[in-house]
Design a protein around this motif. Structure first.
Motif, PDB file in Angstrom:
ATOM      1  N   MET A   1       0.863  -1.200   0.000  1.00  0.00           N
ATOM      2  CA  MET A   1       0.000   0.000   0.000  1.00  0.00           C
ATOM      3  C   MET A   1       0.887   1.233   0.000  1.00  0.00           C
ATOM      4  N   SER A   2       0.783   2.028  -1.033  1.00  0.00           N
ATOM      5  CA  SER A   2       1.737   3.128  -1.119  1.00  0.00           C
ATOM      6  C   SER A   2       1.321   4.356  -0.321  1.00  0.00           C
ATOM      7  N   LEU A   3       0.109   4.332   0.257  1.00  0.00           N
ATOM      8  CA  LEU A   3      -0.258   5.461   1.131  1.00  0.00           C
ATOM      9  C   LEU A   3       0.665   5.488   2.343  1.00  0.00           C
ATOM     10  N   ASN A   4       1.194   4.319   2.663  1.00  0.00           N
ATOM     11  CA  ASN A   4       2.148   4.187   3.760  1.00  0.00           C
ATOM     12  C   ASN A   4       3.323   5.129   3.632  1.00  0.00           C
ATOM     13  N   GLN A   5       3.826   5.210   2.391  1.00  0.00           N
ATOM     14  CA  GLN A   5       5.053   5.975   2.168  1.00  0.00           C
ATOM     15  C   GLN A   5       4.843   7.470   2.277  1.00  0.00           C
ATOM     16  N   ILE A   6       3.570   7.897   2.173  1.00  0.00           N
ATOM     17  CA  ILE A   6       3.300   9.329   2.324  1.00  0.00           C
ATOM     18  C   ILE A   6       3.711   9.781   3.723  1.00  0.00           C
ATOM     19  N   PHE A   7       3.510   8.902   4.712  1.00  0.00           N
ATOM     20  CA  PHE A   7       3.865   9.272   6.078  1.00  0.00           C
ATOM     21  C   PHE A   7       5.375   9.468   6.201  1.00  0.00           C
ATOM     22  N   ASP A   8       6.138   8.622   5.525  1.00  0.00           N
ATOM     23  CA  ASP A   8       7.600   8.779   5.541  1.00  0.00           C
ATOM     24  C   ASP A   8       8.008  10.093   4.885  1.00  0.00           C
ATOM     25  N   VAL A   9       7.409  10.336   3.703  1.00  0.00           N
ATOM     26  CA  VAL A   9       7.779  11.527   2.933  1.00  0.00           C
ATOM     27  C   VAL A   9       7.404  12.793   3.689  1.00  0.00           C
ATOM     28  N   ALA A  10       6.135  12.856   4.146  1.00  0.00           N
ATOM     29  CA  ALA A  10       5.678  14.051   4.868  1.00  0.00           C
ATOM     30  C   ALA A  10       6.432  14.176   6.189  1.00  0.00           C
ATOM     31  N   GLY A  11       6.741  13.046   6.807  1.00  0.00           N
ATOM     32  CA  GLY A  11       7.491  13.070   8.064  1.00  0.00           C
ATOM     33  C   GLY A  11       8.883  13.634   7.873  1.00  0.00           C
ATOM     34  N   SER A  12       9.541  13.238   6.765  1.00  0.00           N
ATOM     35  CA  SER A  12      10.880  13.773   6.506  1.00  0.00           C
ATOM     36  C   SER A  12      10.810  15.283   6.286  1.00  0.00           C
ATOM     37  N   ALA A  13       9.735  15.735   5.617  1.00  0.00           N
ATOM     38  CA  ALA A  13       9.578  17.175   5.387  1.00  0.00           C
ATOM     39  C   ALA A  13       9.334  17.907   6.700  1.00  0.00           C
ATOM     40  N   LEU A  14       8.543  17.299   7.583  1.00  0.00           N
ATOM     41  CA  LEU A  14       8.277  17.924   8.883  1.00  0.00           C
ATOM     42  C   LEU A  14       9.569  18.082   9.664  1.00  0.00           C
ATOM     43  N   SER A  15      10.400  17.050   9.631  1.00  0.00           N
ATOM     44  CA  SER A  15      11.650  17.120  10.379  1.00  0.00           C
ATOM     45  C   SER A  15      12.571  18.179   9.771  1.00  0.00           C
ATOM     46  N   ALA A  16      12.618  18.247   8.427  1.00  0.00           N
ATOM     47  CA  ALA A  16      13.473  19.246   7.773  1.00  0.00           C
ATOM     48  C   ALA A  16      12.976  20.661   8.073  1.00  0.00           C
ATOM     49  N   GLU A  17      11.659  20.851   8.012  1.00  0.00           N
ATOM     50  CA  GLU A  17      11.119  22.186   8.280  1.00  0.00           C
ATOM     51  C   GLU A  17      11.340  22.576   9.733  1.00  0.00           C
ATOM     52  N   SER A  18      11.313  21.585  10.634  1.00  0.00           N
ATOM     53  CA  SER A  18      11.524  21.953  12.032  1.00  0.00           C
ATOM     54  C   SER A  18      12.981  22.331  12.281  1.00  0.00           C
ATOM     55  N   VAL A  19      13.901  21.731  11.505  1.00  0.00           N
ATOM     56  CA  VAL A  19      15.310  22.169  11.593  1.00  0.00           C
ATOM     57  C   VAL A  19      15.406  23.626  11.143  1.00  0.00           C
ATOM     58  N   ARG A  20      14.657  23.935  10.074  1.00  0.00           N
ATOM     59  CA  ARG A  20      14.668  25.302   9.558  1.00  0.00           C
ATOM     60  C   ARG A  20      14.096  26.285  10.593  1.00  0.00           C
ATOM     61  N   LEU A  21      12.993  25.884  11.233  1.00  0.00           N
ATOM     62  CA  LEU A  21      12.396  26.725  12.272  1.00  0.00           C
ATOM     63  C   LEU A  21      13.376  26.910  13.433  1.00  0.00           C
ATOM     64  N   ASN A  22      14.094  25.843  13.718  1.00  0.00           N
ATOM     65  CA  ASN A  22      15.090  25.883  14.782  1.00  0.00           C
ATOM     66  C   ASN A  22      16.191  26.888  14.494  1.00  0.00           C
ATOM     67  N   THR A  23      16.696  26.874  13.254  1.00  0.00           N
ATOM     68  CA  THR A  23      17.776  27.812  12.902  1.00  0.00           C
ATOM     69  C   THR A  23      17.248  29.241  12.938  1.00  0.00           C
ATOM     70  N   VAL A  24      15.990  29.437  12.490  1.00  0.00           N
ATOM     71  CA  VAL A  24      15.408  30.783  12.522  1.00  0.00           C
ATOM     72  C   VAL A  24      15.323  31.263  13.973  1.00  0.00           C
ATOM     73  N   ALA A  25      14.868  30.379  14.864  1.00  0.00           N
ATOM     74  CA  ALA A  25      14.754  30.739  16.282  1.00  0.00           C
ATOM     75  C   ALA A  25      16.119  31.108  16.837  1.00  0.00           C
ATOM     76  N   SER A  26      17.129  30.307  16.495  1.00  0.00           N
ATOM     77  CA  SER A  26      18.482  30.561  16.983  1.00  0.00           C
ATOM     78  C   SER A  26      19.012  31.889  16.431  1.00  0.00           C
ATOM     79  N   ASN A  27      18.740  32.153  15.137  1.00  0.00           N
ATOM     80  CA  ASN A  27      19.209  33.396  14.525  1.00  0.00           C
ATOM     81  C   ASN A  27      18.545  34.607  15.162  1.00  0.00           C
ATOM     82  N   LEU A  28      17.213  34.509  15.384  1.00  0.00           N
ATOM     83  CA  LEU A  28      16.497  35.647  15.961  1.00  0.00           C
ATOM     84  C   LEU A  28      16.930  35.872  17.412  1.00  0.00           C
TER      85      LEU A  28
END
Lengths: 139, 124
Positions: A1-28
């Motif tokens: 079932m390939s709907l399974n892989q959406i969770f991996d893909v979206a999860g990887s994006a969530l983790s990447a975006e949270s790193v980005r939010l983290n750097t923004v917080a650190s910069n500010l």
């Protein structure tokens, strides 16, 4: 079932975006940090995103491409110099060196990152609904 | 037919989710499939990447869910970013929502067919 892989893909994006939010917080947080030398002044950090091409080889569908953070780079912009002779960190000319963080840029980045995060959460919750409906098929 | 369509819809959802996940990745190119064309081909039982079979015992090289790498088409960007990314989040979000609704439609069709069979089996 390939709907399974959406969770991996979206999860990887969530983790990447949270790193980005983290750097923004650190910069500010460090936007007004001072230093006595230009080379020790705080430099704005920024994550570098890349698609997960490596994981496509073994059996995975060619269409599911996650995102990962390759690393965090520091900005090369010159730190801001400020004449502040009272500051205990001032050099012999009375200058202190502030970070090279551009607050406007960081705020724009913050909005962009939080929108991307929201989008991926939305993708995940839609997929979850579809998945649950598929499981309830024929009941 | 509904089962094939459902599986293709799931694959397309995955593809669109990948596009959305990579909305900020430099030089990522948005991809999509021509759903109608792939579904038509799947119904005819052909495959874009099938191997030539000269003996009935040969195994055809068909990807399991019907979407081959050659089916992936790059989207023509309206306004690509300076970093080479061609994902338009609004377009992708709209496509994802549309695909989710169509997935549910197919699911409803399949569900009704199963219910019909159940009614016939019970004979109530």
């Amino acid at each position: 079932m390939s709907l399974n892989q959406i969770f991996d893909v979206a999860g990887s994006a969530l983790s990447a975006e949270s790193v980005r939010l983290n750097t923004v917080a650190s910069n500010l947080a460090n936007a007004e940090t001072v230093s006595s030398r230009p080379d020790t002044a705080y430099r704005a950090r920024e994550p570098v995103f890349a698609s997960m091409l490596a994981q496509q080889t073994a059996g995975q569908a060619p269409e599911s491409v996650g995102v990962r953070v390759l690393g965090v780079v520091e900005s090369n912009a010159a730190p801001r110099m400020k004449y502040q002779p009272d500051n205990p960190l001032a050099d012999q000319n009375g200058n202190v060196y502030l970070s090279n963080v551009n607050t406007m840029e960081q705020l724009a980045d913050l909005i962009s990152a939080s929108r991307s995060y929201e989008t991926n959460v939305e993708v995940m919750s839609t997929s979850k609904q579809l998945y649950l409906k598929t499981l309830a098929l024929g009941s | 037919m509904a089962a094939t369509a459902l599986s293709l819809r799931a694959r397309r959802a995955e593809l669109l989710a990948s596009n959305l996940a990579n909305a900020d990745t430099p030089s990522y190119k948005a991809k999509d499939i021509d759903f109608d064309a792939v579904l038509k081909r799947e119904q005819q039982g052909a495959s874009s990447t099938s191997l030539a079979v000269t003996n009935p015992a040969h195994i055809g090289g068909k990807s399991p869910d019907g979407v081959a790498a050659t089916d992936l088409k790059y989207r023509i960007p309206n306004q690509p970013s300076l970093d080479g990314n061609t994902v338009d989040p609004h377009l992708e979000k709209a496509a994802f929502a549309e695909n989710a609704i169509q997935y549910q439609t197919t699911l409803t069709l399949l569900d009704q067919r199963i219910r019909g069979l159940m009614t016939a089996l019970r004979g109530e």
